[in-house]
Scaffold this active site. Structure first.
Site, PDB file in Angstrom:
ATOM      1  N   GLU A 168      -4.450  32.010  30.229  1.00 24.13           N
ATOM      2  CA  GLU A 168      -5.978  31.201  30.184  1.00 24.13           C
ATOM      3  C   GLU A 168      -6.561  30.249  31.503  1.00 24.13           C
ATOM      4  OE1 GLU A 168      -6.374  29.009  26.709  1.00 24.13           O
ATOM      5  OE2 GLU A 168      -5.791  30.719  25.400  1.00 24.13           O
ATOM      6  N   GLU A 355      -2.527  36.233  22.200  1.00 22.15           N
ATOM      7  CA  GLU A 355      -2.471  35.181  21.222  1.00 22.15           C
ATOM      8  C   GLU A 355      -3.640  35.276  20.333  1.00 22.15           C
ATOM      9  OE1 GLU A 355      -2.775  31.063  23.018  1.00 22.15           O
ATOM     10  OE2 GLU A 355      -1.393  31.739  24.410  1.00 22.15           O
TER      11      GLU A 355
HETATM   12  C1  BGC Z   1      -2.997  28.281  24.676  1.00 22.84           C
HETATM   13  C2  BGC Z   1      -1.924  27.784  23.818  1.00 22.84           C
HETATM   14  C3  BGC Z   1      -2.501  26.762  22.929  1.00 22.84           C
HETATM   15  C4  BGC Z   1      -3.362  27.529  22.043  1.00 22.84           C
HETATM   16  C5  BGC Z   1      -3.856  26.955  20.833  1.00 22.84           C
HETATM   17  C6  BGC Z   1      -4.287  28.604  23.988  1.00 22.84           C
HETATM   18  O1  BGC Z   1      -5.450  28.209  24.365  1.00 22.84           O
HETATM   19  O2  BGC Z   1      -2.633  29.436  25.422  1.00 22.84           O
HETATM   20  O3  BGC Z   1      -1.018  27.047  24.695  1.00 22.84           O
HETATM   21  O4  BGC Z   1      -1.285  26.317  22.230  1.00 22.84           O
HETATM   22  O5  BGC Z   1      -4.326  28.459  22.494  1.00 22.84           O
HETATM   23  O6  BGC Z   1      -4.522  26.119  21.084  1.00 22.84           O
END
Ligand code: BGC
Length: 449
Positions: A168, A355
């Site tokens: 990110e 993610e």
């Molecule tokens: C990040 C994580 C974070 C997740 C939830 C992403 O932006 O890569 O490190 O914990 O989102 O906010």
């Protein structure tokens, strides 16, 4: 009984974490401090004065964690390396105990049939590089990143072949160097900030090249969280408006990587504040990736707006949530539309959702179970949207849920629980939540329950 699968047999299921958020052992076995170990000392930096000193203590409890992953049936575990565990000063001599931890973690995963997916940079820069060079403000730091990736990849001796260079760009650059809410907590000028953005792109490009040179069968991407857009209607003019908005709004990050240069709209908007680009930078930055890692949470709605200069109008975040108990913007359609728009624009070879997930205040019930029904509702909807994208021929090959464990949610501390597995931060006990059981069934059957 219906046995039709929603996902192909060879689909990659797993989850993700990052070093600072789960490892703990912040100063153990020769690990050097990272910018987050420094940032957390700031009075209001992390809610409730949280620190990463212990976190989930995965450094010591990794075998227990891998056993839970195996029970759920994960194919993959995405985790990041703490650069300052391997090179305490960011550069120089490798710390044998630091690299040894990651070798043991990979071995444990592999022995349990789980593929390691390594992220080289998930925001915890060695503090020494911040102090000596201003971190990513300098190209020195980019060079040291490439060295760290090269030495680490060699030392891992083929244990891992799936890599994310950086996680990110917006999170580590804009939040760390522009609005100061993440480490290193700076508020730079526009010009300086744009240069940091460019240097991070270059770090991705150099990391990718180094991995190609060192690991013959490496599969490399970055894990990016662009601003996503959903068209108000599935009609050619609105879809086209969403594509144009996506390309322009992400001009300084993903578009630059995928197209090998900054789009005119970005250069015109920044004018004299645009970054300095050296010869050869974009050859590295835009080298083809083996897949595209997308962190997908929410997006913005957009419409075709013939009356406006840009011919599209972006609506503010749709904050209406069907999940009022959770701090989440609930927009399942974003998986479908995010992937479809990227696929139509640039045809990546593969997309892996690196993610996706939500946080809640999950706590164990009287019987000791954690009934995180909102996560199940969220998963059902987002996975339906992903399944729809796959049915439309979009090459999504894997999904890594954020997160495997409740963990340290950066400035929000430990209150926001993102895990499929509950962590009792006092005893470090793990309790797989109801969603972990949902996930296990999903993997076993290939179907959304
Ligand atoms: C990040 C994580 C974070 C997740 C939830 C992403 O932006 O890569 O490190 O914990 O989102 O906010």
């Amino acid at each position: 009984m219906n046995t039709r699968r929603d996902f192909p047999e060879n689909f990659i299921w797993g989850s993700a974490t990052s070093s600072y958020q789960v490892e703990g052992a912040a100063f153990e076995d020769g690990k050097g401090p990272s910018i987050w170990n420094e940032f957390e000392k700031g009075h209001t930096a992390i809610m409730d004065n949280g620190t990463g000193d212990v976190a989930c203590d995965q450094y010591h409890l990794y075998k227990r964690d891998v056993a839970i992953m195996r029970d759920i049936g994960f194919d993959a575990y995405r985790f990041s390396l703490a650069w300052s565990r391997i090179f305490p000063e960011g550069t120089g001599k490798m710390n044998p105990k630091g690299i040894d931890y990651y070798k043991r973690l990979c071995d444990e995963l592999l022995a349990n049939g789980i593929e390691p997916y390594i992220t080289f940079y998930h925001w915890d820069l060695p503090l020494a590089l911040q102090q000596k060079y201003g971190g990513w403000q300098s190209r020195e730091c980019v060079k040291y990143f490439a060295d760290y990736v090269a030495e680490t990849a060699k030392a891992l001796e083929g244990r891992c072949k799936n890599f994310f260079t950086v996680n990110e760009l917006l999170g580590c650059v804009d939040q760390g160097y522009l609005n100061g809410i993440c480490a290193p907590g700076l508020r730079l000028s526009k010009k300086e900030h744009n240069q940091v953005r460019h240097n991070m792109l270059l770090a991705h490009g150099m990391g990718l090249q180094v991995l190609r040179d060192i690991v013959p069968d490496a599969r490399v991407s970055l894990a990016e969280n662009p601003v996503f857009f959903t068209p108000v209607l599935d009609t050619p003019e609105h879809v086209d408006a969403a594509k144009r908005a996506f390309r322009e709004v992400n001009g300084h990050f993903l578009t630059a990587i995928m197209e090998g240069g900054y789009p005119d709209s970005y250069l015109e908007a920044e004018g004299a504040d645009a970054p300095i680009v050296q010869d050869g930078d974009f050859k590295l930055i835009s080298a083809p990736m083996d897949f595209l890692g997308l962190n997908i949470y929410y997006g913005k709605l957009v419409r075709y707006a013939p009356e406006s200069e840009k011919k599209y109008e972006i609506f503010n975040f749709d904050t209406s949530s069907e999940l009022p108990e959770c701090s989440v913007i609930f927009q399942p359609a974003v998986i479908y539309w995010g992937c479809r728009i990227i696929n139509e624009l640039w045809k990546p070879k593969e997309i892996i959702i690196s993610e996706n997930g939500l946080s809640n205040m999950d706590l164990p019930a009287a019987d000791g179970e954690v009934y995180d029904i909102f996560r199940i509702k969220y998963l059902r909807s987002y996975l339906e949207s992903m399944s729809r994208a796959i049915r439309d021929g979009i090459p999504i090959t894997g999904y890594l849920h954020w997160s495997f464990l409740d963990n340290l949610e950066w400035g929000s501390g430990y209150r926001r629980r993102f895990g499929l597995t509950f962590v009792n931060y006092r005893t470090l006990e793990r309790i797989p939540k109801l969603s972990a059981k949902f996930f296990k069934e999903l993997i076993r059957t290939g179907r959304i329950a």
